[in-house]
Design a protein around this motif. Structure first.
Motif, mmCIF file in Angstrom:
data_model
loop_
_atom_site.group_PDB
_atom_site.id
_atom_site.type_symbol
_atom_site.label_atom_id
_atom_site.label_comp_id
_atom_site.label_asym_id
_atom_site.label_seq_id
_atom_site.Cartn_x
_atom_site.Cartn_y
_atom_site.Cartn_z
ATOM 1 N N SER A 106 1.526 -1.418 0.308
ATOM 2 C CA SER A 106 -0.517 -0.236 -0.165
ATOM 3 C C SER A 106 1.114 1.114 0.335
ATOM 4 O O SER A 106 -0.013 2.482 -0.161
ATOM 5 C CB SER A 106 -0.509 0.084 1.114
ATOM 6 O OG SER A 106 -1.935 -0.926 1.109
ATOM 7 N N TRP A 110 2.247 1.547 -7.925
ATOM 8 C CA TRP A 110 1.287 1.362 -8.925
ATOM 9 C C TRP A 110 1.313 1.154 -9.655
ATOM 10 O O TRP A 110 1.311 0.709 -11.184
ATOM 11 C CB TRP A 110 0.564 -0.208 -8.226
ATOM 12 C CG TRP A 110 1.839 -1.227 -6.945
ATOM 13 C CD1 TRP A 110 1.181 -1.093 -5.713
ATOM 14 C CD2 TRP A 110 2.718 -1.933 -7.054
ATOM 15 N NE1 TRP A 110 1.876 -1.610 -5.081
ATOM 16 C CE2 TRP A 110 2.728 -2.400 -5.838
ATOM 17 C CE3 TRP A 110 3.234 -2.344 -8.197
ATOM 18 C CZ2 TRP A 110 3.881 -3.168 -5.260
ATOM 19 C CZ3 TRP A 110 4.191 -3.755 -7.583
ATOM 20 C CH2 TRP A 110 4.430 -4.186 -6.759
ATOM 21 N N GLN A 140 6.634 5.023 -1.359
ATOM 22 C CA GLN A 140 6.051 5.907 -1.387
ATOM 23 C C GLN A 140 6.749 7.428 -0.787
ATOM 24 O O GLN A 140 6.703 8.181 -0.795
ATOM 25 C CB GLN A 140 4.917 6.025 -1.223
ATOM 26 C CG GLN A 140 3.773 5.379 -2.232
ATOM 27 C CD GLN A 140 1.931 5.605 -1.993
ATOM 28 O OE1 GLN A 140 1.802 5.982 -1.190
ATOM 29 N NE2 GLN A 140 1.558 4.577 -2.234
ATOM 30 N N THR A 170 -2.293 4.447 -4.605
ATOM 31 C CA THR A 170 -1.165 3.775 -4.852
ATOM 32 C C THR A 170 -0.683 4.191 -6.229
ATOM 33 O O THR A 170 0.176 3.863 -7.290
ATOM 34 C CB THR A 170 -0.379 1.897 -5.033
ATOM 35 O OG1 THR A 170 -1.728 1.434 -6.092
ATOM 36 C CG2 THR A 170 -1.005 1.585 -3.946
#
Length: 399
Positions: A106, A110, A140, A170
């Motif tokens: 998470s 992506w 991230q 994401t």
């Protein structure tokens, strides 16, 4: 005895005591200072109560003395919880692994989506964001904030006027507004060209219309340069043809600039050395995880980088923080009078160029006044500039 938090920490059990006179067992427990609480009598020969785990190990002699039997019917507290977790370790490990994997996934990138861009601009934008580290599989919390990403990509992508950046779970979404150069519209309305500034005419190139001035003429602001009437000079205006005047009239403009430069200046530079400290912030409380110790620099500039952790589409109250300390050093520079004058003239010239039209040209520069006062060189500089001085003035028929 009250069932407080220490009982849960050390563990306690619920016991059932069976015998002819179970009260004698309770009396023996009180004599041996064994803690018991929530005592309930169930029938004539049975009592139920709670006691600590450590005390439960001491009741065997008391049972033999009172001819009672004991049964453990419930076990509570941290020790028993840990034991149950060990028994179910496979399930616990699987659940923990699932949560850890989902947490990691998470907080990774992506997807990178680009909307509103032509293939050429999209290719250029993908190269820019890849160099910034925004690519599939990147964490991230290691990326800059959305605001910094938007500022940098807008500056670096040449074919875009504006780039909007949004983080959606994401996925990073980029919305592009490309530069659209409007086609020059044909001008059909009749018009004159007048002077925008006081100047001396340097050159004049007329495409449509009739020139009223010639080189070396002096004009004031608002003076007519090129007329929209074409025809014989002696003819009346009604007999002349009306056209939209088009011309380039270059005039010599005079500017004055006042500038000063210090003989002694103090400036700060970055040395390139850096120390970073990493933290995990829980509801505003920072827990250091890497980069311990004091800052080894006498002077430094601090930069804070902060990213929240996410689970699916929810932001968790856990934040990753990185403090970058960049070493700085102060330098003192002393100018001679000639060097200060040169620096002041360069700065004044740059400031003037920034205020001029892009096609203007500086053809002359002269220092009118030069003085040294209070450690500063003060200059007053005169500039001669060639620039287009035309402005449209519509022709209203019947005026």
């Amino acid at each position: 005895m009250k069932n407080n938090w220490t009982n849960h920490l050390h563990g306690y059990v619920r016991v059932r005591i069976d015998g002819d006179y179970p009260e004698r067992f309770l009396n023996r427990c009180i004599e041996e200072e064994i803690s018991i609480w929530q005592i309930k009598k169930i029938g004539d020969n049975r009592i139920v109560c709670y006691m600590n785990v450590e005390d439960a190990k001491r009741i065997r002699p008391l049972l033999r003395m009172t001819n009672c039997k004991v049964s453990f019917i419930q076990r509570n507290g941290v020790p028993f919880l840990i034991r149950r977790m060990i028994v179910r370790s496979g399930f616990i490990a699987g659940l923990a692994s699932f949560l850890v994997i989902m947490f990691i996934l998470s907080n990774m990138v992506w997807g990178v989506e680009i909307k509103g861009a032509s293939p050429q601009v999209e290719h250029e934008l993908r190269q820019v964001v890849t160099e910034m580290g925004i690519k599939r599989g990147a964490f991230q919390f290691s990326l800059p904030s959305v605001e910094l990403i938007q500022r940098d990509v807008t500056e670096l992508v040449q074919g875009a006027t504006w780039v909007g950046v949004r983080q959606k779970g994401t996925t990073f979404e980029f919305e592009v507004v490309e530069q659209q150069l409007p086609e020059e519209a044909e001008r059909y309305s009749p018009r004159h060209l007048v002077a925008t500034k006081k100047a001396i005419i340097h050159k004049i190139f007329v495409e449509h219309g009739q020139a009223i001035v010639k080189p070396n003429d002096f004009v004031q602001k608002g003076d007519l340069l090129v007329s929209g009437y074409i025809g014989k000079k002696d003819a009346e205006d009604e007999e002349k043809e009306l056209v939209p005047a088009q011309a380039v009239v270059l005039g010599e403009i005079w500017y004055q600039s006042t500038v000063s430069a210090s003989l002694d200046t103090l400036f700060t530079t970055l040395t390139g050395e850096k120390k970073s400290k990493h933290y995990i912030s829980l509801s505003g409380f920072d827990i250091p995880i890497w980069g311990f110790g004091s800052i080894p620099f006498e002077e430094s500039a601090e930069s804070l980088h902060e990213r929240p952790f996410r689970l699916f589409n929810w932001s968790l109250p856990i934040t990753y923080k990185r403090n970058d300390y960049l070493e700085t050093k102060r330098h003192e520079r002393s100018y001679t009078k000639e060097e200060a004058v040169r620096a002041a003239r360069e700065r004044a010239r740059v400031e003037l160029i920034n205020d001029l039209p892009h096609d203007a040209e500086i053809i002359g520069e002269k220092v009118l006044h030069e003085a040294v006062e209070n450690g500063k060189v003060n200059l007053r500089i005169h500039y001669q500039v060639i620039e287009d001085i035309t402005s449209e003035q519509p022709i209203i028929q019947g005026d």
